[in-house]
Design an enzyme around this catalytic site. Sequence first.
Site, mmCIF file in Angstrom:
data_model
loop_
_atom_site.group_PDB
_atom_site.id
_atom_site.type_symbol
_atom_site.label_atom_id
_atom_site.label_comp_id
_atom_site.label_asym_id
_atom_site.label_seq_id
_atom_site.Cartn_x
_atom_site.Cartn_y
_atom_site.Cartn_z
ATOM 1 C CG HIS A 106 -1.843 -1.159 1.286
ATOM 2 N ND1 HIS A 106 -2.301 -1.704 2.466
ATOM 3 C CD2 HIS A 106 -2.413 -1.911 0.300
ATOM 4 C CE1 HIS A 106 -3.099 -2.722 2.212
ATOM 5 N NE2 HIS A 106 -3.180 -2.869 0.900
ATOM 6 C CE LYS A 128 0.519 3.113 5.656
ATOM 7 N NZ LYS A 128 0.163 1.925 4.864
ATOM 8 C CE1 TYR A 157 -1.731 0.882 9.069
ATOM 9 C CE2 TYR A 157 -1.477 -1.127 10.354
ATOM 10 C CZ TYR A 157 -2.082 -0.422 9.328
ATOM 11 O OH TYR A 157 -3.038 -1.042 8.551
ATOM 12 C CG ASP A 191 -4.117 -5.787 -0.724
ATOM 13 O OD1 ASP A 191 -4.300 -4.614 -1.115
ATOM 14 O OD2 ASP A 191 -3.932 -6.087 0.469
#
Length: 223
Positions: A60, A70, A130, A167
């Site tokens: 991503h 992140k 995260y 995905d």
Amino acid sequence: MRPLGIEGAWVSEPPVFADDRGRFHEWFRSEAFRDATGHGLRLEQANCSRSVRGALRGIHFASVPPGQAKYVTCVGGAVLDVIVDIRTGSPTFGSWEAVRLDDRTHRSVYLSEGLGHAFMALDDHSTVVYLCSAGYAPQREFGIDPLDPALAISWPEGLVPELSEKDAAAPTLEEAESLGLLPSYQDCRAYRGSLRSGALIAQSGAIGVNGNADANEASRPLG
């Protein structure tokens, strides 16, 4: 925090203090983060995912600016966390680096804006949290096939990857580049430079007329 082989990515390996009662460690420390990256961590969103063994999430990324940096750690179980350099023009474009994150070593990774991110759960109930520098915005969120043969990421043997439909349908790195989806290395560096400039201005503004940090602090009543 120490830098990884991909510019703009770091790993934190905190000391863990254990006794009969359990364990303690510092998950995040702003001073160490700022010393490593040159700017503070802007927190706009915090995510938590729980995955079964073999679950593969990613790759991503978000368009830059503003992108989505992140700060990632695993608080339960274990995952293989992978950072992918998808920035066109980068000297390490198309390379990746993997770090095992688990609830024993308590490592964390930080990937700056423009880098791709994915992980595979190594245990059932693997829980990843995260901190994100920007909130989720569907119109600027994209993905790359984590099984792209050209990337040749070494996912753990003996595990069958379980991907979401989204995905699994993601383009390869080459396809994403031809579609114009990938951020450029130059734009990512420029954006991070603006964060450092903002940090310097904020630091300068915190110095009072007498050279004391936060001159207004002295005038505040004691609570």
